[in-house]
Design an enzyme around this catalytic site. Structure first.
Site, PDB file in Angstrom:
ATOM      1  CB  VAL A 196      -0.978   0.033   1.283  1.00  0.00           C
ATOM      2  CG1 VAL A 196      -1.842   1.115   1.139  1.00  0.00           C
ATOM      3  CG2 VAL A 196      -1.742  -1.315   1.131  1.00  0.00           C
ATOM      4  CB  ILE A 232       8.863  -1.269  -4.305  1.00  0.00           C
ATOM      5  CG1 ILE A 232       9.522  -2.033  -5.454  1.00  0.00           C
ATOM      6  CG2 ILE A 232       8.782   0.265  -4.704  1.00  0.00           C
ATOM      7  CD1 ILE A 232       8.517  -2.264  -6.462  1.00  0.00           C
ATOM      8  CE  LYS A 233       4.202   0.656   3.003  1.00  0.00           C
ATOM      9  NZ  LYS A 233       2.977   1.590   3.114  1.00  0.00           N
ATOM     10  CG  MET A 234       9.674  -3.208   3.799  1.00  0.00           C
ATOM     11  SD  MET A 234       8.906  -2.618   5.157  1.00  0.00           S
ATOM     12  CE  MET A 234       7.313  -1.965   4.773  1.00  0.00           C
ATOM     13  CB  SER A 288       9.383   2.940   4.464  1.00  0.00           C
ATOM     14  OG  SER A 288       8.145   2.908   4.087  1.00  0.00           O
TER      15      SER A 288
END
Length: 276
Positions: free
Chosen positions: A125, A172-174, A177
């Site tokens: 997300v 990609i998300k981590m 972040s």
């Protein structure tokens, strides 16, 4: 397997976890009695009805007929949720792991889901869940295309496939972040010190004046070159920054980490010049 045209047109969805994300995704409605849910917190189960979601009397009841499951638990519960609840879903159902966890955690969850006869999908997300079903999603895994189509029928119109390997979407998300949450933390530390010193307006104006209108690839290349060339000098300056913060009563959490990384990034030539 539940990938027929009828299933794609009107999938039954179950949500595991009904906190901020679950309620935001259910709020637009339109699932027409095809949504069920389960949460270990009784008050959250009670709240599902106002969103058109049928709360199961237990997890097995909530999952029994679902074609697609949205796992929306806390990050530290994501793997356990897959282990505990995947055996309760019907064979071939899609388990969409939408939790913000590491690629390794997603792989462990995937093993539990596939061992139970389900199909696991890594979903990242990529914006605040307040956007509801308009939130952008990244999807990866062997069944990513089926998941994208089924999520689209549920109203998630901004889903994009990024690969067929479980863990790619979460990577990609981590990694993103690091920058997003890191910038927040740096901003917090900087603003706390500026307020304590009574120089907030001046510091913010100086930052505005030095801001460059660059894309992130250009900005990253520039920042890395600066650290490699001038890392030792900048580390020494940041040690004084950390001292300034301590004098102001602000713990230099981010600034002390910057000292370490600036020093480590310095290239051998920069180290020799410093020694000379």
């Amino acid at each position: 397997m539940p990938d027929s045209k009828d299933t794609l047109a009107a999938p039954r969805v179950a949500m595991i976890g009904f906190g901020e994300a679950g309620s935001a995704f259910a709020a637009p409605g339109g699932w027409n009695g095809r949504a069920s849910g389960w949460d270990i917190v009784p008050d959250r189960c009670a709240a599902m009805a106002q969103y058109g979601v049928t709360a199961g009397s237990n997890a097995a009841q909530a999952l029994a007929d679902a074609d697609i499951i949205l796992s929306l638990v806390t990050a530290d519960s994501a793997v356990n949720a897959a282990s505990d609840y995947a055996p309760l879903m019907k064979a071939g159902a899609l388990w969409c792991d939408m939790n913000s966890v590491s690629p390794g955690s997603k792989l462990m969850a995937a093993q539990a889901v596939t061992a139970a006869g389900g199909r696991y999908v890594d979903v990242a997300v990529m914006a605040p869940v307040e956007k509801g079903r308009d939130v952008p999603l990244l999807i990866s895994g062997p069944d990513a295309e089926v998941a994208r189509a089924m999520l689209a029928t549920l109203g998630f119109a901004r889903a994009r496939i990024v690969g067929d390997e479980v863990g790619r979407a979460s990577s990609i998300k981590m990694i993103r972040s690091i920058m997003v949450k890191g910038m927040e933390a740096l901003t917090y530390e900087c603003a706390a010190a500026a307020e304590k010193a009574g120089v907030m307006d001046e510091v913010m104006s100086s930052l505005d004046a030095s801001e460059k209108d660059w894309d992130w690839m250009t900005r990253t290349a520039y920042n890395r070159e600066r650290m490699e060339t001038h890392g030792l000098r900048r580390a020494a300056e940041m040690e004084e920054v950390a001292r300034t913060l301590r004098e102001l009563g602000v713990e230099p959490v981010m600034s002390e980490g910057t000292v370490t990384l600036q020093r480590r990034a310095a290239k051998p030539k920069a180290r020799r010049n410093k020694a000379a």
